[in-house]
Motif scaffolding. Structure first.
Motif, PDB file in Angstrom:
ATOM      1  N   LEU A  99       0.822  -1.219   0.000  1.00 19.01           N
ATOM      2  CA  LEU A  99       0.000   0.000   0.000  1.00 19.01           C
ATOM      3  C   LEU A  99       0.850   1.261   0.000  1.00 19.01           C
ATOM      4  O   LEU A  99       0.334   2.355   0.221  1.00 19.01           O
ATOM      5  CB  LEU A  99      -0.919  -0.006   1.226  1.00 19.01           C
ATOM      6  CG  LEU A  99      -1.905  -1.176   1.280  1.00 19.01           C
ATOM      7  CD1 LEU A  99      -2.671  -1.158   2.590  1.00 19.01           C
ATOM      8  CD2 LEU A  99      -2.867  -1.133   0.113  1.00 19.01           C
ATOM      9  N   TYR A 100       2.137   1.120  -0.247  1.00 21.30           N
ATOM     10  CA  TYR A 100       3.014   2.284  -0.214  1.00 21.30           C
ATOM     11  C   TYR A 100       3.247   2.844  -1.608  1.00 21.30           C
ATOM     12  O   TYR A 100       2.525   2.523  -2.541  1.00 21.30           O
ATOM     13  CB  TYR A 100       4.312   1.938   0.521  1.00 21.30           C
ATOM     14  CG  TYR A 100       4.052   1.637   1.984  1.00 21.30           C
ATOM     15  CD1 TYR A 100       3.927   2.658   2.905  1.00 21.30           C
ATOM     16  CD2 TYR A 100       3.856   0.333   2.417  1.00 21.30           C
ATOM     17  CE1 TYR A 100       3.648   2.386   4.241  1.00 21.30           C
ATOM     18  CE2 TYR A 100       3.578   0.053   3.747  1.00 21.30           C
ATOM     19  CZ  TYR A 100       3.475   1.091   4.652  1.00 21.30           C
ATOM     20  OH  TYR A 100       3.196   0.826   5.954  1.00 21.30           O
ATOM     21  N   ALA A 101       4.272   3.669  -1.806  1.00 20.62           N
ATOM     22  CA  ALA A 101       4.224   4.638  -2.892  1.00 20.62           C
ATOM     23  C   ALA A 101       5.216   4.538  -4.034  1.00 20.62           C
ATOM     24  O   ALA A 101       5.504   5.549  -4.632  1.00 20.62           O
ATOM     25  CB  ALA A 101       4.368   6.027  -2.270  1.00 20.62           C
ATOM     26  N   ILE A 164      -4.154   4.920  10.524  1.00 19.75           N
ATOM     27  CA  ILE A 164      -5.472   4.847   9.896  1.00 19.75           C
ATOM     28  C   ILE A 164      -6.390   4.085  10.850  1.00 19.75           C
ATOM     29  O   ILE A 164      -6.095   2.953  11.244  1.00 19.75           O
ATOM     30  CB  ILE A 164      -5.409   4.135   8.535  1.00 19.75           C
ATOM     31  CG1 ILE A 164      -4.313   4.747   7.667  1.00 19.75           C
ATOM     32  CG2 ILE A 164      -6.756   4.215   7.834  1.00 19.75           C
ATOM     33  CD1 ILE A 164      -4.507   6.208   7.337  1.00 19.75           C
ATOM     34  N   LEU A 165      -7.511   4.727  11.226  1.00 17.97           N
ATOM     35  CA  LEU A 165      -8.371   4.206  12.281  1.00 17.97           C
ATOM     36  C   LEU A 165      -9.834   4.211  11.864  1.00 17.97           C
ATOM     37  O   LEU A 165     -10.249   5.011  11.011  1.00 17.97           O
ATOM     38  CB  LEU A 165      -8.246   5.076  13.546  1.00 17.97           C
ATOM     39  CG  LEU A 165      -6.857   5.471  14.031  1.00 17.97           C
ATOM     40  CD1 LEU A 165      -6.965   6.626  14.992  1.00 17.97           C
ATOM     41  CD2 LEU A 165      -6.195   4.286  14.683  1.00 17.97           C
ATOM     42  N   LEU A 236      -0.335   3.993   6.907  1.00 15.82           N
ATOM     43  CA  LEU A 236      -0.271   4.369   5.498  1.00 15.82           C
ATOM     44  C   LEU A 236       0.552   5.639   5.355  1.00 15.82           C
ATOM     45  O   LEU A 236       0.630   6.447   6.290  1.00 15.82           O
ATOM     46  CB  LEU A 236      -1.668   4.619   4.935  1.00 15.82           C
ATOM     47  CG  LEU A 236      -2.547   3.407   4.622  1.00 15.82           C
ATOM     48  CD1 LEU A 236      -3.903   3.870   4.105  1.00 15.82           C
ATOM     49  CD2 LEU A 236      -1.890   2.507   3.597  1.00 15.82           C
ATOM     50  N   PRO A 237       1.152   5.855   4.193  1.00 18.62           N
ATOM     51  CA  PRO A 237       1.872   7.107   3.968  1.00 18.62           C
ATOM     52  C   PRO A 237       0.959   8.305   4.182  1.00 18.62           C
ATOM     53  O   PRO A 237      -0.231   8.275   3.851  1.00 18.62           O
ATOM     54  CB  PRO A 237       2.313   7.010   2.501  1.00 18.62           C
ATOM     55  CG  PRO A 237       2.344   5.553   2.210  1.00 18.62           C
ATOM     56  CD  PRO A 237       1.241   4.950   3.029  1.00 18.62           C
ATOM     57  N   LEU A 259       9.075   6.775   9.611  1.00 19.42           N
ATOM     58  CA  LEU A 259       9.426   7.048   8.215  1.00 19.42           C
ATOM     59  C   LEU A 259       9.695   5.726   7.506  1.00 19.42           C
ATOM     60  O   LEU A 259      10.419   4.876   8.023  1.00 19.42           O
ATOM     61  CB  LEU A 259      10.673   7.932   8.121  1.00 19.42           C
ATOM     62  CG  LEU A 259      10.592   9.319   8.765  1.00 19.42           C
ATOM     63  CD1 LEU A 259      11.949  10.011   8.647  1.00 19.42           C
ATOM     64  CD2 LEU A 259       9.503  10.164   8.110  1.00 19.42           C
ATOM     65  N   TYR A 260       9.110   5.581   6.333  1.00 20.07           N
ATOM     66  CA  TYR A 260       9.362   4.399   5.508  1.00 20.07           C
ATOM     67  C   TYR A 260      10.398   4.782   4.466  1.00 20.07           C
ATOM     68  O   TYR A 260      10.209   5.724   3.695  1.00 20.07           O
ATOM     69  CB  TYR A 260       8.073   3.939   4.830  1.00 20.07           C
ATOM     70  CG  TYR A 260       8.145   2.533   4.283  1.00 20.07           C
ATOM     71  CD1 TYR A 260       7.626   1.469   5.004  1.00 20.07           C
ATOM     72  CD2 TYR A 260       8.741   2.265   3.058  1.00 20.07           C
ATOM     73  CE1 TYR A 260       7.686   0.164   4.506  1.00 20.07           C
ATOM     74  CE2 TYR A 260       8.805   0.974   2.557  1.00 20.07           C
ATOM     75  CZ  TYR A 260       8.278  -0.070   3.286  1.00 20.07           C
ATOM     76  OH  TYR A 260       8.346  -1.348   2.794  1.00 20.07           O
ATOM     77  N   ALA A 261      11.533   4.065   4.442  1.00 22.33           N
ATOM     78  CA  ALA A 261      12.665   4.420   3.582  1.00 22.33           C
ATOM     79  C   ALA A 261      12.617   3.633   2.279  1.00 22.33           C
ATOM     80  O   ALA A 261      12.811   2.413   2.275  1.00 22.33           O
ATOM     81  CB  ALA A 261      13.981   4.155   4.317  1.00 22.33           C
TER      82      ALA A 261
END
Length: 312
Positions: A99-101, A164-165, A236-237, A259-261
């Protein structure tokens, strides 16, 4: 001595598969033909490279030393052929990312480039295998372990992550949430958690004991599953475009911000004329959009880097 590349390729596939049948199938030859090629290579080198016995196939000490240079030799040969035959083929880039970018990041950098061919791997392991075999030219991934020899990477983006909730979650209306406040919730993962290293490390670092796993069937399915359980939360981002859904809230995470690297990965010897231009475009876009900003006091990275670097 001169090496027969067909023999070298037979050895490398057998060493990677540790199974003669699978390696022979990959090469579209019989197991007997595969064995003969490897035997001739061993005879040329004067060393046994693979042991075949009741315990299966395993590399000898000489085979372990030979494997990585053999991979590099095959990669160089493939590049030499590609330089002549495929000078104008598209750059094949994998945009796997759950689900990332990766797709959104690539769209900002390479808009209008007609010579890109996109792929969608299952996970980082399959992406790495495709790179090593020359099936793709570049890929995205979070590099959280040493890469196999012959591959390199460059950090291109650090993505802040939101919680996300469900709209009925006790923290749904908070202006911001500290990750530690989620420890009594249920982390909802779009896949097996042992394959989603970032989510697993987040849970371990912030004391989230309860986890639930589902299939990665896309964003709508992910959000629908969150909406029905007021204890669940997902990650989620922060800039992912969410569809209008009154039953869902996106709340910033602070103190620290996860942070997602994302790194761009490719074979170290390059090979496609577009690759250098693509890497340069990522560097420029990262600087323009401040994609690599990181403060160890304010932010959290699973790898606990002292500071991210944009260099390989």
């Amino acid at each position: 001595m001169d090496l027969d590349l067909a023999q070298v390729r037979a050895f490398v596939l057998a060493a990677e598969e540790l199974h003669f049948g699978h390696a022979a199938e990959e090469l579209s030859i019989s197991q007997q033909a595969l064995s003969k090629r490897i035997a001739r290579l061993e005879s040329t080198l004067g060393r046994r490279l693979l042991d075949r016995g009741g315990q299966g196939v395993r590399l000898t000490e000489a085979g372990q030393r030979f494997l990585e240079p053999a991979r590099q030799t095959l990669a160089a040969a493939d590049l030499a052929v590609a330089a002549v035959l495929n000078a104008h083929r598209p750059l094949r880039i994998d945009v796997w990312g759950h689900l990332y970018a990766p797709m959104r990041t690539l769209a900002q950098v390479a808009t209008g480039e007609p010579r890109l061919e996109l792929g969608h791997g299952r996970d980082l392991s399959s992406v790495i295998a495709a790179l090593l075999h020359g099936d793709i030219d570049a890929a995205f991934g979070r590099v959280h372990a040493p890469l196999p020899g012959g591959l390199t990477h460059r950090l291109v983006r650090l993505e802040p992550v939101d919680a996300i909730l469900s709209a009925d979650h006790p923290l749904a209306n908070a202006p911001a949430i500290r990750p530690a406040q989620l420890r009594d919730g249920v982390l909802w993962a779009p896949g097996a958690l042992h394959r989603l290293d970032f989510l697993r490390r987040f849970a371990e670092s912030f004391g989230v004991r309860e986890r639930a796993e589902g299939s990665n069937l896309g964003l709508d399915h992910f959000l629908a599953d969150l909406a029905v359980d007021t204890r669940r939360f997902g990650l989620l981002p922060a800039d992912v475009p969410l569809p209008p859904r009154p039953a869902i809230r996106s709340v910033p995470l602070v103190g620290p911000t996860p942070l997602y690297a994302w790194s761009l990965l490719w074979r170290g010897n390059g090979g496609h004329p577009l690759l250098d231009a693509l890497v340069s475009a990522f560097v420029a876009e990262a600087e323009r959009n401040r994609w690599l900003e990181y403060d160890p006091v304010r932010d959290w990275l699973p790898e606990r880097h002292p500071a991210p670097s944009a260099t390989p």
